[in-house]
Scaffold this motif. Structure first.
Motif, short mmCIF file in Angstrom:
data_model
loop_
_atom_site.label_atom_id
_atom_site.label_comp_id
_atom_site.label_asym_id
_atom_site.label_seq_id
_atom_site.Cartn_x
_atom_site.Cartn_y
_atom_site.Cartn_z
N LYS A 158 15.16 -2.64 -30.20
CA LYS A 158 14.64 -2.86 -28.84
C LYS A 158 14.86 -1.64 -27.94
N LYS A 159 15.75 -0.74 -28.40
CA LYS A 159 16.05 0.43 -27.57
C LYS A 159 15.05 1.56 -27.78
N LEU A 160 14.05 1.33 -28.62
CA LEU A 160 13.05 2.38 -28.77
C LEU A 160 11.65 1.82 -28.57
N VAL A 161 10.72 2.75 -28.50
CA VAL A 161 9.30 2.40 -28.32
C VAL A 161 8.56 3.00 -29.50
N ILE A 162 7.59 2.27 -30.02
CA ILE A 162 6.75 2.82 -31.10
C ILE A 162 5.40 3.18 -30.49
N ALA A 163 4.89 4.35 -30.86
CA ALA A 163 3.53 4.69 -30.46
C ALA A 163 2.68 4.73 -31.73
N TYR A 164 1.73 3.82 -31.82
CA TYR A 164 0.81 3.86 -32.96
C TYR A 164 -0.34 4.77 -32.58
N GLU A 165 -0.43 5.90 -33.27
CA GLU A 165 -1.47 6.88 -32.95
C GLU A 165 -2.22 7.27 -34.22
N PRO A 166 -3.37 6.64 -34.45
CA PRO A 166 -4.15 7.08 -35.61
C PRO A 166 -4.53 8.55 -35.42
N VAL A 167 -4.20 9.37 -36.40
CA VAL A 167 -4.36 10.82 -36.24
C VAL A 167 -5.82 11.18 -35.95
N TRP A 168 -6.74 10.41 -36.54
CA TRP A 168 -8.17 10.69 -36.36
C TRP A 168 -8.65 10.40 -34.94
N ALA A 169 -7.81 9.76 -34.14
CA ALA A 169 -8.23 9.42 -32.77
C ALA A 169 -7.58 10.33 -31.72
N ILE A 170 -6.66 11.20 -32.17
CA ILE A 170 -5.93 12.02 -31.19
C ILE A 170 -6.73 13.26 -30.82
N GLY A 171 -7.05 13.37 -29.54
CA GLY A 171 -7.74 14.55 -29.03
C GLY A 171 -9.16 14.68 -29.54
N THR A 172 -9.70 13.65 -30.14
CA THR A 172 -11.03 13.74 -30.74
C THR A 172 -12.09 13.02 -29.92
N GLY A 173 -11.65 12.22 -28.95
CA GLY A 173 -12.60 11.41 -28.17
C GLY A 173 -13.01 10.16 -28.94
N LYS A 174 -12.47 10.01 -30.15
CA LYS A 174 -12.82 8.88 -31.01
C LYS A 174 -11.68 7.86 -30.94
N ARG A 205 8.40 -2.63 -27.63
CA ARG A 205 7.12 -2.22 -27.04
C ARG A 205 6.39 -1.28 -28.00
N ILE A 206 5.14 -1.60 -28.25
CA ILE A 206 4.34 -0.75 -29.14
C ILE A 206 3.11 -0.27 -28.35
N GLN A 207 3.03 1.05 -28.23
CA GLN A 207 1.91 1.66 -27.50
C GLN A 207 0.79 2.01 -28.47
N TYR A 208 -0.41 2.12 -27.92
CA TYR A 208 -1.51 2.71 -28.66
C TYR A 208 -1.73 4.12 -28.12
N GLY A 209 -2.03 5.06 -28.98
CA GLY A 209 -2.37 6.41 -28.52
C GLY A 209 -3.52 6.97 -29.33
#
Ligand code: PEP
Length: 248
Positions: A158-174, A205-209
């Motif tokens: 609970k003391k951390l946050v996960i960011a789920y970031e599909p690599v194909w969506a980072i900085g690609t506009g997709k 907490r799980i973020q989307y990126g």
């Protein structure tokens, strides 16, 4: 207990002391009424100036990496103690750009995460599959390895946050579709439930990126397992406030 949404920006290697200060001054009044936690993870050299600029606001300042040792012969690195001394609360660990360009592995992610937790910093641990992984049906396998190795030895998830970031969506506009992001984050939560316990997994907490922006944030944030966003490009402008205020 409901999970408090958390919107974090990742400035990457962008901004100067002057432009950063200016953006934070613009954002401050716009995020005053926000119901979520807010962070901006800035380049290390800008931390003191941005902590000062954000003082008295809801914006907390985060870092983009942390070394696993307390101190020592690690030229160019920054320890958790150093970050804490300057008022840092959050630290991004294992961003895909660090994995891709700087040799970050699940093992080093694990060491950094444990060091951050030991020093009361909140890690934002990034995981995500490449396009090749997704197309070959390996997404769950890759995420499982990232979680099992990256979070080994963590006592209180609970003391951390996960960011789920599909690599194909980072900085690609997709962007991942709302459904794709929800489905994968639900899988991550289920996996955390097996690794730790269901009660704690339901509180992480799980973020989307990945190309999250002012236009698509509402749909993503409406998903039951998505608790926030890790925002790259759109955190460099006033749009960041629109994302923070996604529920208005
Ligand atoms: C990121 O860097 O974590 C990210 C999600 O970037 P962008 O929003 O620009 O895709």
């Amino acid at each position: 207990m409901a999970r408090k949404p958390f919107i974090a920006g990742n400035w990457k290697m962008n901004m100067t002391a002057e432009s950063g200060k200016q953006l934070i001054q613009e954002l401050k009044p716009l995020v005053k009424e926000a119901k979520c936690d807010i962070a901006l993870c800035v380049p290390a050299i800008l931390i003191p100036a941005m902590v000062k600029a954000a003082k008295g606001s809801k914006i907390k300042i985060g870092a983009q990496n942390v070394h696993f040792a307390e101190n020592g012969a690690y030229t160019g690195e920054i320890s958790a103690t150093m970050l804490k001394e300057y008022g840092v609360k959050y630290v991004i660990i294992g961003h895909s750009e660090r994995r891709q360009y700087f040799g970050e592995t699940n093992e080093t992610v694990n060491r950094r995460t444990l060091a951050a937790l030991k020093n009361d910093l909140c890690p934002i641990v990034c995981i995500g599959e490449t396009l090749e992984d997704r197309e070959s049906g390996e997404t769950e396998k890759v995420l499982t390895r990232q979680l099992e190795i990256g979070l080994a030895g963590v006592e209180d998830i609970k003391k951390l946050v996960i960011a789920y970031e599909p690599v194909w969506a980072i900085g690609t506009g997709k962007t991942a579709t709302d459904e794709q992001a929800q489905e994968t984050i639900k899988f991550i939560r289920k996996k955390l439930g097996k690794m730790f316990c269901v009660k704690d997994a339901n509180r992480v907490r799980i973020q989307y990126g990945g190309s999250m922006n002012a236009a698509n944030c509402k749909g993503l944030m409406a998903q039951p397992d998505i608790d926030g966003g890790l925002i790259g490009g759109a955190s460099l402008k006033k749009d960041f406030a629109t994302i923070v205020n996604y529920n208005k």
